[in-house]
Scaffold this motif. Structure first.
Motif, mmCIF file in Angstrom:
data_model
loop_
_atom_site.group_PDB
_atom_site.id
_atom_site.type_symbol
_atom_site.label_atom_id
_atom_site.label_comp_id
_atom_site.label_asym_id
_atom_site.label_seq_id
_atom_site.Cartn_x
_atom_site.Cartn_y
_atom_site.Cartn_z
ATOM 1 N N UNK A 138 20.093 4.505 -38.147
ATOM 2 C CA UNK A 138 19.002 3.706 -38.672
ATOM 3 C C UNK A 138 19.456 2.740 -39.771
ATOM 4 N N UNK A 139 20.526 3.088 -40.512
ATOM 5 C CA UNK A 139 20.958 2.188 -41.599
ATOM 6 C C UNK A 139 21.465 0.857 -41.043
ATOM 7 N N UNK A 140 22.373 0.917 -40.065
ATOM 8 C CA UNK A 140 22.917 -0.313 -39.506
ATOM 9 C C UNK A 140 21.864 -1.053 -38.686
ATOM 10 N N UNK A 141 20.959 -0.300 -38.023
ATOM 11 C CA UNK A 141 19.888 -0.932 -37.250
ATOM 12 C C UNK A 141 18.952 -1.710 -38.163
ATOM 13 N N UNK A 142 18.646 -1.144 -39.330
ATOM 14 C CA UNK A 142 17.788 -1.837 -40.292
ATOM 15 C C UNK A 142 18.471 -3.097 -40.812
ATOM 16 N N UNK A 143 19.757 -3.005 -41.109
ATOM 17 C CA UNK A 143 20.492 -4.156 -41.620
ATOM 18 C C UNK A 143 20.528 -5.302 -40.606
ATOM 19 N N UNK A 144 20.877 -4.984 -39.366
ATOM 20 C CA UNK A 144 20.963 -6.036 -38.354
ATOM 21 C C UNK A 144 19.587 -6.606 -38.013
ATOM 22 N N UNK A 145 18.555 -5.772 -38.039
ATOM 23 C CA UNK A 145 17.209 -6.282 -37.761
ATOM 24 C C UNK A 145 16.760 -7.228 -38.868
ATOM 25 N N UNK A 146 17.054 -6.878 -40.115
ATOM 26 C CA UNK A 146 16.721 -7.773 -41.224
ATOM 27 C C UNK A 146 17.453 -9.110 -41.084
ATOM 28 N N UNK A 147 18.721 -9.056 -40.640
ATOM 29 C CA UNK A 147 19.467 -10.297 -40.395
ATOM 30 C C UNK A 147 18.774 -11.154 -39.347
ATOM 31 N N UNK A 148 18.253 -10.531 -38.308
ATOM 32 C CA UNK A 148 17.597 -11.291 -37.241
ATOM 33 C C UNK A 148 16.307 -11.932 -37.739
ATOM 34 N N UNK A 156 -2.918 -4.618 -38.989
ATOM 35 C CA UNK A 156 -2.243 -3.333 -39.179
ATOM 36 C C UNK A 156 -3.227 -2.182 -39.293
ATOM 37 N N UNK A 157 -4.465 -2.493 -39.761
ATOM 38 C CA UNK A 157 -5.450 -1.417 -39.920
ATOM 39 C C UNK A 157 -5.885 -0.847 -38.570
ATOM 40 N N UNK A 158 -5.667 -1.596 -37.485
ATOM 41 C CA UNK A 158 -6.057 -1.106 -36.164
ATOM 42 C C UNK A 158 -5.292 0.154 -35.775
ATOM 43 N N UNK A 159 -4.096 0.286 -36.282
ATOM 44 C CA UNK A 159 -3.281 1.474 -35.980
ATOM 45 C C UNK A 159 -3.126 2.372 -37.193
ATOM 46 N N UNK A 160 -4.010 2.196 -38.154
ATOM 47 C CA UNK A 160 -3.914 3.019 -39.354
ATOM 48 C C UNK A 160 -2.653 2.761 -40.156
ATOM 49 N N UNK A 161 -2.125 1.528 -40.076
ATOM 50 C CA UNK A 161 -0.928 1.095 -40.806
ATOM 51 C C UNK A 161 0.318 1.879 -40.409
ATOM 52 N N UNK A 162 0.291 2.531 -39.246
ATOM 53 C CA UNK A 162 1.442 3.321 -38.802
ATOM 54 C C UNK A 162 2.503 2.457 -38.131
ATOM 55 N N UNK A 163 2.078 1.353 -37.473
ATOM 56 C CA UNK A 163 3.051 0.500 -36.793
ATOM 57 C C UNK A 163 3.956 -0.243 -37.765
ATOM 58 N N UNK A 164 3.503 -0.386 -39.004
ATOM 59 C CA UNK A 164 4.268 -1.168 -39.975
ATOM 60 C C UNK A 164 5.595 -0.511 -40.339
ATOM 61 N N UNK A 165 5.749 0.775 -40.064
ATOM 62 C CA UNK A 165 6.984 1.448 -40.450
ATOM 63 C C UNK A 165 8.169 1.021 -39.584
ATOM 64 N N UNK A 166 7.914 0.508 -38.375
ATOM 65 C CA UNK A 166 8.998 0.108 -37.476
ATOM 66 C C UNK A 166 8.993 -1.408 -37.294
ATOM 67 N N UNK A 167 9.122 -2.137 -38.405
ATOM 68 C CA UNK A 167 9.171 -3.607 -38.347
ATOM 69 C C UNK A 167 10.491 -4.081 -38.939
ATOM 70 N N UNK A 168 10.453 -4.496 -40.195
ATOM 71 C CA UNK A 168 11.675 -4.964 -40.845
ATOM 72 C C UNK A 168 12.695 -3.839 -40.984
ATOM 73 N N UNK A 169 12.201 -2.641 -41.210
ATOM 74 C CA UNK A 169 13.071 -1.476 -41.329
ATOM 75 C C UNK A 169 12.908 -0.584 -40.115
ATOM 76 N N UNK A 170 14.013 -0.084 -39.580
ATOM 77 C CA UNK A 170 13.930 0.899 -38.501
ATOM 78 C C UNK A 170 14.132 2.277 -39.096
ATOM 79 N N UNK A 171 13.066 3.079 -39.160
ATOM 80 C CA UNK A 171 13.152 4.381 -39.804
ATOM 81 C C UNK A 171 14.073 5.326 -39.023
ATOM 82 N N UNK A 172 14.451 6.439 -39.628
ATOM 83 C CA UNK A 172 15.215 7.448 -38.888
ATOM 84 C C UNK A 172 14.452 7.896 -37.645
ATOM 85 N N UNK A 173 15.177 8.237 -36.588
ATOM 86 C CA UNK A 173 14.549 8.551 -35.314
ATOM 87 C C UNK A 173 13.578 9.709 -35.419
#
Length: 514
Positions: A289-299, A464-481
């Motif tokens: 997740x660390x490298x995935x978050x870094x590369x996603x932020x770059x994109x 974001x409120x449509x999903x209870x703000x849960x979808x926001x966790x997998x956007x700029x940052x990719x959380x641990x699986x």
């Protein structure tokens, strides 16, 4: 003549009199050298006439000896006329893939899919018997979506093969495939795949309705369907996500989205989609997740810079020089000494040169295309600087902008930023920073009101409120699986849980449905 042809194309029942069927068939496929027609006799006494028709390339010279059709005919030749009719009526030969047609036009369309059609005297149905079908390309590695980890298999040109690639990875009875035809003349097979227990069926129904709203002569690629079914055709941003990777399509199905496959096309259409989905890649979920978050932020940063960087440079250097440090401003001024063109002309010259090199690289074959893109860019840039046509800073800005556009994973999505880049250049050249901010405002308004099958394009930033703000966790940052418990908003509301952590023999979930 035209009236006679239209009358011939009217739906007509298959007759028990095989001579009527043969006459209609030969009239329909007159002047078709590639359609092979063979008359034969079946039964022990050779007293039952049969008629076989197939497309030349799909049959082959050994068809009657080695194929399932050949084996079936061999068995029919050993039966009496009474046994033969009963066997065909009850499918006693166990040909599970044989499809009976009660009308001649359905039988003709069935043969055009690449199979063989068999008529038997006294039997009021035509049998479509699967054969080897049309020739197709074998599985290939995807070139536009390179994978650091995971399978390198890519979709081919056969819709049946592509459906099988998805089925191989998603062995679930909930995977459903609905089939329809597109193209009045081409009769192209189109499949819509979805997970019955996850995907909202309203999305599938809406896509089916959009397909029914147009009639076109032929569909040779899924891109035709994409353009005809988009509701906001004026937007440069795609409302379907395209992929050539089966694992990416499977990942979308498990998120609750649907996938459209078109025959002859290696591109699958994924819907609904949003901005965030275009930035994600399959590698994001295969690596830590660390490298995935870094590369996603770059994109994310690259997608913005590929659009605004040249315009921002023009606004700062031509109108708002007070925003730049003095040393940097003096450096820019020294680099521009002797350049005869204003900054906007410099930028446009270099941007158009790079776009031409990109287009030439695509059209040239193999390694030559890659070479012309790299070597041509270096040579033209250096020559332009040496000739004092452009300043070195402009070459750096344009080259960095091109690098940012290459970092965007989806080519269709990157094209939108390449086009908008020229709009920002024009606004910044005319109004400076005010024009630049106006362009940003108009773009954000457009993206905020853009939708894909009812899903906001800026989801989860918008809605974001449509999903209870849960979808926001997998956007700029990719959380641990282990923390990705929920499916995105595409999935059915009552089936959002996709991961449960087992502890001490019990299924636990830190994010239970409420």
């Amino acid at each position: 003549m035209q009236e006679k042809k239209e009358k011939l194309l009217e739906d007509k029942e298959v007759s028990k009199d095989i001579e009527q069927n043969i006459a209609w068939w030969k009239q329909l496929f007159s002047d078709c050298a590639d359609i092979k027609m063979r008359e034969m006799y079946l039964g022990k006494q050779m007293d039952v006439k049969a008629f076989l028709s197939y497309i030349e390339i799909t049959g082959g010279k050994d068809m009657l000896q080695e194929s399932a059709l050949g084996k079936m005919l061999s068995r029919l030749k050993e039966m009496s006329s009474e046994e033969l009719g009963s066997a065909l009526q009850k499918n006693a030969l166990g040909m599970s893939d044989a499809t009976p047609f009660s009308t001649l036009l359905d039988a003709a369309n069935g043969m055009l899919t690449g199979d063989s059609i068999l008529f038997v005297d006294g039997f009021d149905q035509a049998l479509k018997i699967p054969d080897k079908g049309y020739p197709g390309m074998s599985l290939q590695e995807t070139e536009s979506e390179k994978a650091l980890r995971g399978s390198n298999e890519g979709f081919g040109t056969s819709i049946k093969q592509n459906t099988a690639l998805i089925r191989k990875r998603l062995r679930s009875v909930n995977l459903k495939v609905t089939e329809c035809k597109c193209g009045r003349q081409s009769n192209t097979n189109v499949d819509i795949l979805y997970m019955e227990n996850i995907t909202r069926y309203a999305v599938v129904e809406e896509m089916q309705e959009r397909l029914r709203q147009f009639e076109i002569d032929g569909v040779q690629d899924s891109g035709v369907i994409e353009q005809l079914t988009e509701t906001q055709w004026f937007s440069p941003f795609p409302q379907f996500q395209t992929t050539r990777r089966p694992d990416r399509a499977v990942m979308a199905l498990l998120e609750g989205r649907a996938v459209l496959l078109s025959d002859h096309s290696p591109e699958a259409l994924i819907f609904p989609t949003d901005y965030n989905s275009f930035i994600k890649t399959t590698d994001d979920y295969y690596t830590r997740w660390e490298i995935a978050t870094f590369t996603r932020a770059l994109r994310y940063v690259a997608s913005v810079l590929s659009m605004i960087l040249p315009g921002l440079y023009l606004a700062m250097t031509n109108f708002h020089t007070q925003l730049l440090p003095t040393k940097l401003l003096l450096s820019f001024a020294a680099a521009r000494q002797g350049v005869p063109f204003p900054g906007v002309v410099e930028i446009l010259l270099m941007e158009l040169s790079f776009e031409l090199l990109r287009e030439a690289g695509v059209r040239l074959p193999g390694a030559m295309g890659n070479t012309i893109g790299i070597v041509g860019g270096l040579i033209i840039g250096q020559a332009a600087v040496d000739a004092n046509i452009v300043s070195p800073m402009v070459v750096i800005v344009v080259a960095f902008t091109a690098l940012c556009s290459f970092a965007i994973p989806n080519e269709d999505f990157a094209t939108a930023f390449r086009l908008l880049k020229f709009a920002f250049i024009g606004l910044a050249a005319a109004l400076g920073f005010y024009g630049f901010l106006l362009g940003i405002l108009v773009l954000l308004i457009h993206l905020a009101q853009l939708e894909s099958f009812g899903i906001p394009y800026l989801m989860p930033v918008v809605g974001a409120e449509l999903s209870g703000y849960k979808d926001a966790q997998d956007t700029l940052m990719r959380p641990p699986m282990w923390s990705l418990h929920r499916r995105p908003i595409y999935a059915k509301r009552n089936n959002r849980i996709r991961l449960r952590i087992k502890k001490q023999g019990k299924n636990t979930n830190t994010d239970r449905e409420k």
